[in-house]
Design an enzyme around this catalytic site. Sequence first.
Site, short mmCIF file in Angstrom:
data_model
loop_
_atom_site.label_atom_id
_atom_site.label_comp_id
_atom_site.label_asym_id
_atom_site.label_seq_id
_atom_site.Cartn_x
_atom_site.Cartn_y
_atom_site.Cartn_z
N PRO A 61 0.87 -1.18 0.07
CA PRO A 61 0.14 0.11 0.09
C PRO A 61 0.65 1.22 0.07
O PRO A 61 2.10 1.46 0.64
CB PRO A 61 -0.85 -0.24 1.45
N GLY A 62 0.36 2.36 -0.63
CA GLY A 62 1.05 3.58 -0.77
C GLY A 62 2.30 3.64 -1.75
O GLY A 62 2.93 4.74 -1.35
N GLY A 84 2.00 3.93 -4.94
CA GLY A 84 1.76 4.87 -6.09
C GLY A 84 1.12 3.99 -7.15
O GLY A 84 1.10 4.41 -8.38
N LYS A 85 0.46 2.99 -7.09
CA LYS A 85 -0.14 2.12 -8.02
C LYS A 85 -1.40 2.97 -8.80
O LYS A 85 -1.45 2.81 -10.02
CB LYS A 85 -0.70 0.81 -7.51
N THR A 86 -2.12 3.48 -7.95
CA THR A 86 -3.44 4.20 -8.48
C THR A 86 -2.76 5.62 -9.36
O THR A 86 -3.32 5.92 -10.20
CB THR A 86 -4.25 4.90 -7.53
N HIS A 126 20.90 0.37 24.73
CA HIS A 126 20.53 0.18 22.95
C HIS A 126 21.82 0.72 22.37
O HIS A 126 22.18 -0.05 21.23
CB HIS A 126 19.37 0.63 22.71
N GLU A 167 18.00 3.24 27.30
CA GLU A 167 18.20 3.71 25.89
C GLU A 167 19.78 3.76 25.58
O GLU A 167 19.92 3.74 24.48
CB GLU A 167 17.53 4.79 25.87
N ASP A 170 11.11 -5.16 23.14
CA ASP A 170 12.49 -5.56 22.77
C ASP A 170 12.41 -7.25 22.91
O ASP A 170 12.79 -7.81 22.01
CB ASP A 170 13.46 -5.17 23.48
#
Length: 625
Positions: free
Chosen positions: A211-212, A214-216, A436, A433, A509
């Site tokens: 979806p999204g 750019g097919k249309t 990570h 954080e 996580d």
Amino acid sequence: MSQKSGGQKRKIDSKKTGFNFAYVILALVGVFLLHNMILSAFSVKSIAYSEFLALLREGKIEEVTISTNHVQGKLRAQQDGWSRFTTTRVDPDLAQMLDEYGVKYSGRLESNWLTNLMSWILPALLFFGLWMFIIRRVMRGAGPGGGLMSIGKSKAKVYVESDTRVTFQDVAGVGEAKNELEEIVAFLKNPSAYGRLGARMPKGILLVGPPGTGKTLLARAVAGEAKVPFFSISGSEFVEMFVGVGAARVRDLFEQARNKAPCIIFVDELDALGKARASRTGFGGHDEKEQTLNQLLVELDGFDPSSGIVLLGATNRPEILDPALLRAGRFDRQILVDRPERSDRAAILSVHLRQVTYDDTVDVEKIAALTPGFTGADLANLVNEAALLATRRGADKVGLTDFTLAIERLVAGLERKSRLLNPHEREIVAYHEMGHALVAGALPESDPVHKVSIIPRGVGALGYTLQRPSEDRYLMTREHLQNRMAVLLGGRAAEKLIFGHLSTGASDDLNRASDIARDMVMRYGMVEDLGHVSYEAPTQSYLGEMPPGWGQPRYGQETANRIDNAVREIVEGAYGLAIDVLTTNRKLLEESAKQLLSQETLDEAAIAALFGNLTPQPEVNEART
């Protein structure tokens, strides 16, 4: 010549209509006159009650008929052309008193015909009014003039050349798809040229992609380039509450297309119409959808591609389409419209940046590097969000900072500064954080860290570490997946290392790390002890039926135990790797966590300065895996 003959025909029709209408008027007048003649033949004179009593005293009345309110009778001899009469009764005592004073009197019955008539008409009008209101609401989607007679008409929106206003210049990032569709444009401009060697154009082209992407937009660009009518309809608009409507609309759509050829028929969300038919229908069968699909298959077989009609379809679920729809001779060609690569994202951003005012700090290539996995619709939303952020802060132009903040907002969610954490919780989040970030910085082939923050975002995130890959990846090795799991578990490892306990903050996580480990074992065959075998159960269906053994494991209990043990060992190995990295860099972990607590957010420059003192991990510890 034709206009004159048409005008004469209209005059003849109007004369014919007037002649017939005159006959109707004459017939009505005749019926009215006949009705008056019958009434006059059986006329009854209405007289006053006092006159009735006078006639009674004179002995001129032969017989009477008495009802509750009226007295009807017949005279012995005709008088002034009438012999029958009727009168309204009056109270006898009152009549006697009026006779004594010589007063002429008569009775009067209050007429309630209007009340009786309205008691019948008003409920009928209310019923029909309510009925017409409901019918109009139900048939509102039928378009102008819609109603029961037009329910089988196609709901396709027809765009002419001036309405489309989209060309290939407005579409970026899908170069291969545009090259495929340029051939269709050339065919629509000159259909006869493509048949000179015996070749024929494909009847249907299916645009496949997430979806999204750019097919249309691509389909509308084809119509804009070819300058032909463009019929646009969604697959769900064919099926209604009435049986047979979908098939009728398919027939009507192709009939309109034949009248306006050359043209393009675009069916968006084709999976709503072309879903695979069930081989066994039971109480929950979808006969209406199957009839609609069958009619579409018939129409695809029936029209000649040389007539200049091109059928475009778009779907993001090609695996559920009916095989009969995808066979040769129907949707002959499938064009993949995938997520754009880095260069394609830069081209798409350049198209959308035409509509906003931005300054010299905006680097399209850098924004494209920060947005891997974004579709064309995501990039359009990103440009809009950046413009809104610049407007909100009162800037004259959109800057690179606005795009960075917009990316964070789309990826991590909206900042929630109103959510206040106590000092101990903030400290835990800061170490989590930074765990990570430090593991990501120490391990090779990890995505670079762009930002670390302890400001809550989204629904449940108390902080976040923003990592964006420097390049698009299509293949991942075992080592890369292990490093990714180690980064995910770095926050949990930092909590354990510093505080000696674990919290609930690492639930997401753990889920993501466990999914990666399970895929390594069951999908990718990355555990030598289990062999080069895929243990993942089949999930796709064929012709609407679940394959044999669907939902059941394709291995025994002993293998299941070995799979669980392998997943656990991989996750534990990644956790141990994170512990090793943070133990080696514990001093840096404490310093960076304190800096994060004081500043709440560390940008890319601050993180790079911290990573200058980071001891990297040269290679994955195979002993732990």
